[in-house]
Structure formats: structure tokens, C-alpha cells
Scaffold this motif. Sequence first.
Motif, short mmCIF file in Angstrom:
data_model
loop_
_atom_site.label_atom_id
_atom_site.label_comp_id
_atom_site.label_asym_id
_atom_site.label_seq_id
_atom_site.Cartn_x
_atom_site.Cartn_y
_atom_site.Cartn_z
N PRO A 51 27.14 36.47 33.03
CA PRO A 51 26.97 37.77 32.37
C PRO A 51 26.76 38.92 33.35
CG PRO A 51 25.09 36.35 31.94
CD PRO A 51 26.10 35.52 32.64
N LEU A 52 26.12 38.65 34.48
CA LEU A 52 25.94 39.70 35.48
C LEU A 52 27.29 40.12 36.06
CD1 LEU A 52 22.79 38.35 37.31
CD2 LEU A 52 22.93 40.41 35.93
N SER A 53 28.16 39.17 36.32
CA SER A 53 29.48 39.48 36.85
C SER A 53 30.32 40.26 35.85
CB SER A 53 30.22 38.20 37.24
OG SER A 53 29.51 37.51 38.24
N ILE A 54 30.22 39.90 34.58
CA ILE A 54 30.96 40.65 33.55
C ILE A 54 30.45 42.08 33.48
CG2 ILE A 54 31.37 40.82 31.06
CD1 ILE A 54 31.48 37.75 31.01
N GLY A 55 29.15 42.28 33.59
CA GLY A 55 28.59 43.63 33.60
C GLY A 55 29.07 44.45 34.78
N ILE A 56 29.15 43.82 35.95
CA ILE A 56 29.65 44.52 37.14
C ILE A 56 31.12 44.86 36.97
CG2 ILE A 56 30.17 44.23 39.59
CD1 ILE A 56 27.50 42.70 39.81
N LEU A 57 31.89 43.94 36.39
CA LEU A 57 33.31 44.24 36.13
C LEU A 57 33.45 45.42 35.18
CD1 LEU A 57 34.96 40.73 35.78
CD2 LEU A 57 35.35 42.41 37.58
N ARG A 58 32.62 45.49 34.14
CA ARG A 58 32.69 46.60 33.19
C ARG A 58 32.40 47.94 33.86
NH1 ARG A 58 32.96 45.56 27.82
NH2 ARG A 58 32.66 43.40 27.20
N GLU A 59 31.55 47.92 34.89
CA GLU A 59 31.22 49.16 35.60
C GLU A 59 32.31 49.59 36.57
OE1 GLU A 59 27.57 48.28 37.54
OE2 GLU A 59 26.36 48.61 35.74
N THR A 60 33.09 48.65 37.09
CA THR A 60 33.98 48.97 38.20
C THR A 60 35.47 48.95 37.88
OG1 THR A 60 33.93 46.67 38.93
CG2 THR A 60 32.32 48.17 39.92
N ILE A 61 35.89 48.24 36.85
CA ILE A 61 37.32 48.06 36.56
C ILE A 61 37.75 49.03 35.46
CG2 ILE A 61 39.07 46.40 35.77
CD1 ILE A 61 38.03 45.66 38.46
N ASP A 62 38.98 49.51 35.53
CA ASP A 62 39.54 50.37 34.49
C ASP A 62 39.59 49.63 33.16
OD1 ASP A 62 39.99 52.29 36.42
OD2 ASP A 62 42.04 51.63 36.81
N LYS A 63 39.54 50.39 32.05
CA LYS A 63 39.53 49.79 30.71
C LYS A 63 40.79 48.98 30.44
CE LYS A 63 36.62 52.00 27.37
NZ LYS A 63 36.53 52.83 26.20
N GLU A 64 41.93 49.42 30.96
CA GLU A 64 43.18 48.71 30.69
C GLU A 64 43.21 47.34 31.36
OE1 GLU A 64 43.80 51.85 32.80
OE2 GLU A 64 42.93 52.71 30.99
N ARG A 65 42.63 47.24 32.52
CA ARG A 65 42.68 45.99 33.29
C ARG A 65 41.46 45.11 33.08
NH1 ARG A 65 44.15 48.23 39.12
NH2 ARG A 65 42.72 46.56 39.57
N LEU A 66 40.48 45.57 32.32
CA LEU A 66 39.23 44.83 32.14
C LEU A 66 39.40 43.47 31.47
CD1 LEU A 66 36.17 44.88 32.55
CD2 LEU A 66 35.98 45.98 30.32
N PRO A 67 40.17 43.33 30.38
CA PRO A 67 40.30 42.00 29.77
C PRO A 67 40.91 40.96 30.71
CG PRO A 67 41.08 43.68 28.25
CD PRO A 67 40.83 44.35 29.56
N VAL A 68 41.90 41.37 31.49
CA VAL A 68 42.52 40.44 32.44
C VAL A 68 41.52 40.06 33.53
CG1 VAL A 68 44.36 40.17 34.14
CG2 VAL A 68 44.83 41.30 31.96
N ALA A 69 40.77 41.03 34.01
CA ALA A 69 39.79 40.76 35.07
C ALA A 69 38.70 39.80 34.58
CB ALA A 69 39.17 42.07 35.56
N ILE A 70 38.20 40.02 33.37
CA ILE A 70 37.17 39.14 32.81
C ILE A 70 37.75 37.74 32.60
CG2 ILE A 70 35.74 38.68 30.78
CD1 ILE A 70 35.23 41.67 30.61
N GLY A 71 38.98 37.67 32.11
CA GLY A 71 39.62 36.36 31.91
C GLY A 71 39.80 35.60 33.21
N LEU A 72 40.25 36.28 34.25
CA LEU A 72 40.43 35.62 35.55
C LEU A 72 39.09 35.17 36.13
CD1 LEU A 72 43.16 37.87 37.19
CD2 LEU A 72 43.39 35.49 36.49
N MET A 73 38.07 36.02 36.01
CA MET A 73 36.77 35.68 36.55
C MET A 73 36.16 34.49 35.84
SD MET A 73 33.07 36.29 36.31
CE MET A 73 33.16 37.13 34.80
N THR A 74 36.19 34.48 34.52
CA THR A 74 35.59 33.36 33.79
C THR A 74 36.40 32.08 33.97
OG1 THR A 74 36.71 34.09 31.77
CG2 THR A 74 34.43 34.78 32.06
#
Length: 83
Positions: A51-74
Motif C-alpha cells: 500500500p505504501l508503494s501504491i500511494g507513492i505511485l499515486r503521487e508521482t505518476i500521471d493519471k493516464e499511466r497510473l493503472p498500468v504502473a500499479i498493475g506492473l508493480m503489484t
Amino acid sequence: GRLGDIYGRKSVLLIMLAIAIAGSILSAVTTDYLLVLLGRALQGCASALIPLSIGILRETIDKERLPVAIGLMTTGMGMGTAT
């Protein structure tokens, strides 16, 4: 996740990572069952990284690329725990 909101995600992430690494080292170097069990319990702190990593991704990644970034990270974290 809540501690990350209060104290800052990056600092809590680094603390949890350090605790998990200490647990890994403890489990690797000891032969006493109770110390191995303690080390494995400390390694359980790594579950707080998701959950901490997902929060950091939400702060740093653009909205369009966020779902892909969260999917790759998890997916990467899931593959790491499966091996």
C-alpha cells in the motif's frame, strides 16, 4: 498505509524495508528455531510495502499511466513472493 499518511510514505517505506531486511538476515544466519521464527515475523513487515508503494505511485505518476504502473508493480511484487 495509515502511518505513511501521518509520517510520510517514503520514510515509513524505508523503515519497513529495513525491518524486513533485518528479518531476512536474522533468518539466514541463525540455527535457533525461535530466532528463525522471529526473523520470518519481521519479514512480514514487507507486506506493508504494497500500500505504501501504491500511494507513492499515486503521487508521482500521471493519471493516464497510473493503472498500468500499479498493475506492473503489484505483479512484480506477487512474482517476487511466489518464488
